[in-house]
Design an enzyme around this catalytic site. Structure first.
Site, short mmCIF file in Angstrom:
data_model
loop_
_atom_site.label_atom_id
_atom_site.label_comp_id
_atom_site.label_asym_id
_atom_site.label_seq_id
_atom_site.Cartn_x
_atom_site.Cartn_y
_atom_site.Cartn_z
N CYS A 1 1.67 43.34 5.41
CA CYS A 1 1.40 43.51 3.98
C CYS A 1 0.45 44.46 3.32
O CYS A 1 -0.37 44.34 3.66
CB CYS A 1 0.94 41.61 4.00
N LYS B 1 10.86 33.73 1.97
CA LYS B 1 8.81 33.11 1.51
C LYS B 1 8.73 32.89 0.30
O LYS B 1 9.29 33.40 -0.99
CB LYS B 1 8.31 34.57 1.80
N LYS C 1 9.53 30.23 4.92
CA LYS C 1 7.86 30.06 4.84
C LYS C 1 7.84 29.27 3.28
O LYS C 1 8.25 30.08 2.44
CB LYS C 1 6.98 31.46 5.08
C1 PBG Z 1 1.06 37.60 2.70
C2 PBG Z 1 0.77 36.38 3.26
C3 PBG Z 1 -0.13 34.88 3.11
C4 PBG Z 1 0.85 34.24 4.15
C5 PBG Z 1 0.92 34.72 5.31
N1 PBG Z 1 0.91 36.58 4.85
C6 PBG Z 1 -0.27 34.51 1.38
C7 PBG Z 1 0.61 34.77 0.18
O1 PBG Z 1 1.66 35.55 0.25
O2 PBG Z 1 0.08 34.86 -1.04
C8 PBG Z 1 0.34 32.55 3.48
C9 PBG Z 1 -0.16 32.07 5.09
C10 PBG Z 1 -0.55 30.55 5.12
O3 PBG Z 1 -0.83 30.15 3.78
O4 PBG Z 1 -1.29 29.81 6.24
N2 PBG Z 1 -0.20 39.08 3.13
#
Ligand code: PBG
Length: 330
Positions: free
Chosen positions: A122, A201, A254
């Site tokens: 990401c 997600k 997620k």
């Molecule tokens: C984005 C990402 C996020 C999480 C994992 N990958 C944050 C988001 O989308 O803002 C969240 C993981 C967690 O809250 O434990 N790279």
């Protein structure tokens, strides 16, 4: 044939008989351990909103992963915190050869043989604006450009594979990123690197503690134009179908607990392994209630994890991985 002939309690009378008819099991190898890696040496900076979790320099990451391995945890997933001042509009520190995650992967593959090393793919931890992809110049709303972002995400995944990652896990929620990453990996000879898609997600407030930890809160706007709208369930099935067609090996839901219905539906609809991510806010809530003495932390932890298994998750990404592995060994 009901009561008094049918007595459900007969099979609950002792731990022995309960263990004989137990339908679901939780084992340490089903847990993936998310870890935050940062520059430096000997650094282990606690994350206040995630008790027991820290940002680790690479040497500490290796030590933490060795300890997890010795407790039965078989996999980690890495998140990077790049050097101060290195973030830019296109997330360069995320896809350079000697980036923090790339170096961490090399160290883990050398020093912790057997450990499966997955990486989160990401841009949000590496962009100055904190979004998961590329913005147009002058954009003050945070409207991420989908197709322009794909090239950078593919570069990032490739750099992780070149460093030795066993699995890449795109979490950005751009359309077409699974195909873009799979094509790039295959073209470059990394056809054996597995791909776990953060397929369903959601734009969730449960990510709050993570964004503090990873320093990835968007500067303006939010993630609702790319992450899913929490009320939607059918749409999650479409997301998963697309990621599967594009080449995902594992499909993830997620957050986990507030979206257990999605896990159930995913399990019923798809034949690939399903992963659930028990995110930072879920972890923080359990820790906070435990600190106040309101719940039995160990039991709530294990119940939250077995519930995800029962719903249909094969794998669970959880900050409790080590603690749960230890509890299961007792
Ligand atoms: C984005 C990402 C996020 C999480 C994992 N990958 C944050 C988001 O989308 O803002 C969240 C993981 C967690 O809250 O434990 N790279």
């Amino acid at each position: 044939m009901g009561f008094p002939v049918r007595r459900m309690r007969r099979l609950r009378r002792s731990e022995t008989i309960r263990s004989m008819v137990r339908e679901t099991h939780l084992r340490p190898e089903q847990l993936m351990y998310p870890l935050f890696v940062q520059p430096g040496t000997g650094r282990r900076d606690p994350i206040l909103s995630m008790p027991g979790q820290s940002r680790l320099s690479i040497d500490e990451l290796v030590a933490e992963s060795q300890a997890a391995w010795s407790e039965g945890v078989r996999s980690v997933i890495l998140f990077g915190i790049p050097p101060d001042g290195s973030k830019d509009a296109v997330g360069t520190p995320g896809w350079i050869e000697d980036g923090i995650v790339q170096e961490a992967v090399r160290a883990l593959k050398k020093d912790v043989p057997g450990l499966l090393v997955a990486t989160d793919v990401c841009l949000c931890e590496y962009t100055s604006h904190g979004h998961c992809g590329i913005l147009h110049d002058g954009d003050t709303h945070g409207y991420v450009q989908n197709d322009e972002s794909l090239e950078f995400l593919a570069r990032e995944a490739l750099s992780h594979a070149q460093a030795g990652a066993d699995m890449v896990a795109p979490s950005d929620m751009m359309d077409g990123r699974v195909a873009a990453i799979r094509d790039t990996l295959d073209d470059e000879g990394f056809e054996d690197v597995a791909l776990m898609a953060y397929a369903a997600k959601y734009a969730s407030a449960f990510y709050g503690p993570f964004r503090d930890a990873a320093d990835s809160t968007p500067q303006h706007g939010d993630r609702r134009t790319y992450q899913m709208d929490p009320p939607n369930a059918r749409e999650a099935m479409m997301e998963m179908e697309l990621d599967l067609e594009e080449g995902a090996d594992i499909l993830m839901v997620k957050p986990a607990m507030p979206y257990m219905d999605i896990i159930v539906r995913a399990r019923a609809n798809f034949e690939v392994p399903i992963a659930a991510y028990q995110v930072s806010g879920e972890y923080a809530m359990i820790c906070a209630a435990e600190e106040r003495g309101w719940i039995d932390g160990d039991r709530v932890m294990l119940e939250s994890l077995i519930g995800l298994r029962r719903a249909g998750a094969d794998l669970i990404l959880t900050y409790f991985a080590r603690r749960a592995a230890r509890a299961l060994a007792r």
